[in-house]
Design a protein around this motif. Structure first.
Motif, short mmCIF file in Angstrom:
data_model
loop_
_atom_site.label_atom_id
_atom_site.label_comp_id
_atom_site.label_asym_id
_atom_site.label_seq_id
_atom_site.Cartn_x
_atom_site.Cartn_y
_atom_site.Cartn_z
N ARG A 134 58.76 51.74 21.64
CA ARG A 134 58.95 51.47 23.12
C ARG A 134 57.59 51.37 23.69
NH1 ARG A 134 63.08 53.44 24.51
NH2 ARG A 134 64.44 51.77 24.96
N LEU A 135 57.12 50.40 24.34
CA LEU A 135 55.82 50.35 25.03
C LEU A 135 55.70 50.35 26.68
CD1 LEU A 135 52.82 48.73 23.53
CD2 LEU A 135 53.53 48.00 25.85
N ALA A 136 55.11 50.66 27.56
CA ALA A 136 55.30 50.51 28.86
C ALA A 136 54.05 49.90 29.35
CB ALA A 136 55.34 51.82 29.69
N VAL A 137 54.01 48.86 30.24
CA VAL A 137 53.02 48.20 31.08
C VAL A 137 53.08 48.89 32.48
CG1 VAL A 137 51.83 46.11 31.56
CG2 VAL A 137 52.77 46.19 29.56
N VAL A 138 51.89 49.29 32.83
CA VAL A 138 52.02 49.92 34.25
C VAL A 138 50.90 49.30 35.07
CG1 VAL A 138 51.64 52.12 35.47
CG2 VAL A 138 52.68 52.11 33.37
N PHE A 139 51.21 48.52 36.02
CA PHE A 139 50.35 47.86 37.09
C PHE A 139 50.26 48.63 38.14
CE2 PHE A 139 49.48 43.15 37.74
CZ PHE A 139 48.46 42.95 38.54
N ILE A 140 48.81 48.97 38.31
CA ILE A 140 48.53 50.04 39.27
C ILE A 140 47.56 49.15 40.49
CG2 ILE A 140 47.20 51.98 39.73
CD1 ILE A 140 47.68 52.77 36.72
N ASP A 141 47.79 49.60 41.82
CA ASP A 141 47.04 48.98 42.71
C ASP A 141 46.75 50.33 43.67
OD1 ASP A 141 46.35 46.17 44.05
OD2 ASP A 141 47.26 47.71 45.72
N LEU A 142 45.47 50.36 44.12
CA LEU A 142 44.87 51.24 45.07
C LEU A 142 45.38 50.98 46.39
CD1 LEU A 142 43.17 53.55 45.36
CD2 LEU A 142 41.16 52.08 45.84
N ASP A 143 46.32 51.94 47.11
CA ASP A 143 46.71 51.69 48.09
C ASP A 143 45.71 51.47 49.42
OD1 ASP A 143 49.21 51.46 47.45
OD2 ASP A 143 49.42 53.68 47.60
N TYR A 144 45.95 50.54 50.29
CA TYR A 144 44.89 50.32 51.36
C TYR A 144 43.36 50.40 51.02
CZ TYR A 144 49.31 52.18 53.72
OH TYR A 144 50.29 52.23 53.96
N PHE A 145 43.14 49.63 49.78
CA PHE A 145 41.71 49.51 49.38
C PHE A 145 40.99 48.77 50.62
CE2 PHE A 145 38.41 47.30 46.78
CZ PHE A 145 37.77 48.31 46.61
N LYS A 146 41.55 47.70 50.93
CA LYS A 146 40.82 46.90 52.26
C LYS A 146 40.61 47.74 53.37
CE LYS A 146 41.21 42.88 54.92
NZ LYS A 146 40.80 43.31 56.32
N HIS A 147 41.37 48.88 53.64
CA HIS A 147 40.95 49.62 54.75
C HIS A 147 39.70 50.61 54.44
CE1 HIS A 147 41.22 52.47 58.19
NE2 HIS A 147 41.23 53.54 57.12
N ILE A 148 39.60 50.90 52.94
CA ILE A 148 38.42 51.80 52.59
C ILE A 148 37.46 50.90 52.64
CG2 ILE A 148 37.34 52.76 50.52
CD1 ILE A 148 40.48 53.65 49.71
N ASN A 149 37.43 49.57 52.40
CA ASN A 149 36.11 48.86 52.32
C ASN A 149 35.56 48.40 53.82
OD1 ASN A 149 35.27 48.08 49.71
ND2 ASN A 149 36.83 46.57 49.52
N ASP A 150 36.60 48.19 54.75
CA ASP A 150 36.27 48.06 56.13
C ASP A 150 35.85 49.06 56.65
OD1 ASP A 150 37.39 45.44 55.36
OD2 ASP A 150 39.18 45.63 56.49
N THR A 151 36.08 50.56 56.29
CA THR A 151 35.76 51.46 57.00
C THR A 151 34.53 51.98 56.65
OG1 THR A 151 38.31 52.19 57.48
CG2 THR A 151 36.65 53.84 57.90
N TYR A 152 34.35 52.26 55.19
CA TYR A 152 32.98 52.85 54.70
C TYR A 152 32.24 51.71 54.05
CZ TYR A 152 36.69 56.63 55.05
OH TYR A 152 37.24 57.52 55.50
N GLY A 153 32.45 50.57 53.78
CA GLY A 153 31.81 49.60 53.33
C GLY A 153 31.93 49.19 51.82
N HIS A 154 31.49 48.19 51.32
CA HIS A 154 31.78 47.62 49.81
C HIS A 154 31.13 48.66 49.02
CE1 HIS A 154 34.12 44.07 50.85
NE2 HIS A 154 33.22 43.89 51.78
N GLU A 155 30.10 49.15 49.29
CA GLU A 155 29.39 50.20 48.19
C GLU A 155 30.26 51.33 48.05
OE1 GLU A 155 25.34 52.92 48.12
OE2 GLU A 155 25.28 51.05 49.50
#
Length: 540
Positions: A134-155
Motif C-alpha cells: 500500500r502507498l499513500a499520497v498526502v496533499f499538503i497545504d499551508l494554512d493562511y499562507f496568503k495572510h503570511i504573505n500579506d502581513t510579512y511580505g513575500h520575502e
C-alpha cells in the motif's frame, strides 16, 4: 608531440611536462579509454574525423570539460600525426547542469518539482503493484499562507516555504518522497504503509513538525498545515487520480477548520463535480460568445517601448464570472472542443493584431499560445495559415508560443511543423522556459526565434543568487543560439534592472500591465507613447 600555449594554460603545466607524459595524469581514465577508441577508428580508416566531449584534470585538481576534434594527418600516404583541437566548454556544461537540476527540483525549496515527483511516484507505484503493498499520497497545504504573505511580505513567505519543505524532508523516512507542486502546495508520498493507522502516525508527525513556530526577521510566524490523503490501491490505481482524490480530501480538511487530516471518501466529489460543470460549459462557451482574449504588453528593455503583446484566453462564465485559464485549460485540452477553441484563439489574436497594425506603422507582434495537442495534431499550420489569410496580418507579426514543459519530441513531424511555420514567416517562441529541461542541442534543433523565461526564475532574481545564476545561464545559452529573450512575470524595477544589465531583450509582467481587454490595451498603448493603429478610438 607538440602542444600550444593554450593547452598548457588549460592544464596548468608547461609544454615540456606534457610532451611524453602519461595521459592518465591529466585526464579522466574513463574518458581516456573512450578517446583511445576514437583514435583507433581514425587509424583503421573507419572515420576521417571524430568529435567528442571529455574531461581533463588540470594540475589544480578541478575538472575541465572540453569539446575535442581529432583528425589524422598522413605523410606519404601513411598515418603520421594526430591533429587534436581542444575547446573548453566547462561553462556551457555547468549551465546545462544547472538547468538540468532546475528541471527536476523546485527552484525555491530544492525538493522534487512536479515532473520529478511524477517520475518517482510512478516508479513507487510499479514497486507497490509487484509487492502487493500500500502507498499513500498526502496533499499538503499551508494554512493562511496568503495572510503570511500579506502581513510579512513575500520575502518572508519564501522563507516559510523553504522551512516547510525542509521540515517535511527531515520528517519523512528515507523511502518516502517530498515534492512541491507550486505556491504553498506540497505532496508527500508514503511508501510501504500497512493501513490508515500507519498513515495517521506519519501525518501526525508531519503536522507536529510543520506546526512549530518559525522566527523570521524578528517575527514569530505560527504555522499550520491541512492534509488530504488518498491510498493506493484502495482509492485509485494511478498517480494522477490519487493526487486528484487527495486534493478533494484536502478541500474537505480546509472545510473542517484547517490544521487537520482527512482521508479521501467517494462522497468528496465537489471539486470533481465543478470540473464536470466547467467541462460541460466549455462545449457551448464559444457559440455563446463567452470567450474573450485579454492582452498583456511586452516591452523592449533598452527603451521601454511596447514591442509585442501576448494574447491570453479568458472565460466569462454565466454563473462563476471571469475565469482564468488555469481553471479550465486542463479540461479544454482533454475535450473535443479543444482544437476548435484553439483555432478561434489564433484567429481572434490575428484579427486584433491586424487592427493594431493596420496603419502601416512599426506595429506590434502578437504572441499566441498553442497547446501540445494542437501542435501534435498536424493541423496547426493550416489553422495559422487560414487565420493570416482571413485577417491580412503579416506573418512576421505572429509568434506561436509553445511551453517548454510540453517537451515536443524531436521528431520529423515536429521539425516539419516548425519548418512550415517558419516558411509562412511566423515566429516561434519557447514559453515558460525553465519549468522543464531543454538542452542546448534540443533547442538548437527546434530552432525557435525566442525564449520566454518563466516567472518562477524571474521573481526576486535581483536578490536570489540561485535564480540569478539560472537566469544568467539561460541568457548565455540564448545568446549562443542568437535568440531573443523575454522575461515573464517582471514585477519590480529591481528585477527589470537586473535583466537589462545582463542582456535580456524584453520584459512582460505586472510592472508594465496586467492582461487586459483590447480597449484597455489600446489606452495603455497611447499612455505608453505608441499610437494604437487603426483599431478604433481608445475607450473612455
Amino acid at each position: 608531440m607538440r602542444v600550444n600555449r593554450a593547452m598548457c594554460r588549460l592544464l596548468g603545466v608547461p609544454a615540456d611536462a606534457l610532451v611524453g607524459a602519461v595521459q592518465d595524469a591529466f585526464g579522466d581514465s574513463g574518458d581516456n579509454a573512450i578517446e583511445r577508441e576514437y583514435q583507433q577508428d581514425l587509424l583503421a580508416g573507419r572515420s576521417d574525423a571524430v568529435q567528442y566531449e571529455r574531461r581533463y584534470r588540470p594540475k589544480d585538481g578541478h575538472t575541465v570539460w572540453a569539446l575535442v576534434s581529432a583528425t589524422l594527418l598522413p605523410a606519404n600516404h601513411e598515418p603520421q600525426h594526430f591533429l587534436i583541437q581542444v575547446n573548453d566548454v566547462t561553462e556551457r556544461k555547468r549551465a546545462e547542469e544547472e538547468l538540468a537540476h532546475l528541471a527536476h527540483h523546485d527552484a525555491l525549496t530544492g525538493v522534487a518539482n512536479r515532473a520529478m515527483l511524477s517520475e518517482q511516484v510512478e516508479r513507487e507505484l510499479a514497486v507497490a503493484r509487484r509487492r502487493g503493498s500500500r502507498l499513500a499520497v498526502v496533499f499538503i497545504d499551508l494554512d493562511y499562507f496568503k495572510h503570511i504573505n500579506d502581513t510579512y511580505g513575500h520575502e518572508t513567505g519564501d522563507v516559510v516555504l523553504k522551512e516547510l519543505a525542509s521540515r517535511l524532508a527531515h520528517s519523512v523516512r528515507a523511502i518516502d518522497i517530498v515534492g512541491r507542486l507550486g505556491g504553498d502546495e506540497f505532496v508527500v508520498v508514503l511508501s510501504e504503509v500497512s493501513d490508515a493507522r500507519d498513515v495517521i502516525a506519519l501525518t501526525d508527525k508531519l503536522r507536529r513538525e510543520c506546526g512549530r513556530p518559525l522566527h523570521v526577521n524578528g517575527h514569530e510566524v505560527r504555522l499550520a498545515v491541512s492534509m488530504g490523503v488518498s491510498l493506493f490501491p484502495d482509492d485509485a490505481q494511478d498517480f494522477r487520480t490519487l493526487l486528484r482524490f487527495a486534493d478533494s480530501a484536502l478541500y474537505q480538511a480546509k472545510g473542517e477548520g484547517r490544521n487537520n487530516v482527512q482521508f479521501y471518501r467517494p462522497e468528496l466529489t465537489a471539486r470533481m463535480e465543478m470540473r464536470v460543470r466547467l467541462g460541460a460549459g466549455l462545449r457551448t462557451a464559444l457559440e455563446r460568445g463567452e470567450l474573450e482574449m485579454f492582452y498583456q504588453p511586452i516591452v523592449t528593455l533598452a527603451d521601454g517601448r511596447p514591442a509585442a503583446a501576448e494574447a491570453l484566453l479568458r472565460w466569462h462564465h454565466p454563473e462563476l464570472g471571469l475565469l482564468l485559464p488555469d481553471l479550465f485549460l486542463p479540461m479544454l485540452e482533454e475535450s473535443s472542443m479543444g482544437e476548435e477553441i484553439g483555432a478561434w484563439t489564433i484567429l481572434e489574436s490575428c484579427r486584433q493584431a491586424a487592427l493594431w497594425n493596420a496603419d502601416g506603422g512599426p506595429g506590434l507582434r502578437m504572441g499566441v499560445n498553442v497547446t501540445p495537442a494542437q501542435f501534435k495534431s498536424g493541423r496547426l499550420v493550416p489553422v495559422v495559415e487560414a487565420a493570416l489569410r482571413a485577417t491580412g496580418l503579416d506573418a512576421g507579426r505572429l509568434c506561436v508560443e509553445i511551453t517548454e514543459q510540453s517537451q515536443l519530441a524531436d521528431t520529423e513531424q515536429t521539425r516539419a511543423t516548425l519548418a512550415a511555420l517558419k516558411t509562412l514567416g511566423v515566429l516561434v517562441a519557447i514559453d515558460d522556459f525553465g519549468t522543464g529541461y531543454s538542452s542546448l542541442g534540443y533547442i538548437s534543433r527546434l530552432k525557435p526565434d525566442e525564449l520566454k523565461v518563466d516567472k518562477s526564475l524571474v521573481t526576486d532574481v535581483d536578490t536570489d543568487a540561485e535564480r540569478a545564476g539560472l537566469v544568467v545561464a539561460a541568457l548565455a545559452m540564448a545568446r549562443s543560439l542568437r535568440l531573443l529573450v523575454v522575461a515573464e512575470g517582471v514585477e519590480t524595477e529591481a528585477e527589470q534592472a537586473f535583466l537589462l544589465a545582463h542582456g535580456c531583450d524584453m520584459a512582460q509582467g505586472f510592472l508594465h500591465a496586467r492582461p487586459i481587454p483590447a480597449p484597455q490595451f489600446e489606452q495603455w498603448l497611447v499612455a505608453a507613447g505608441r499610437p494604437k493603429g487603426a483599431g478604433g478610438a481608445p475607450a473612455h
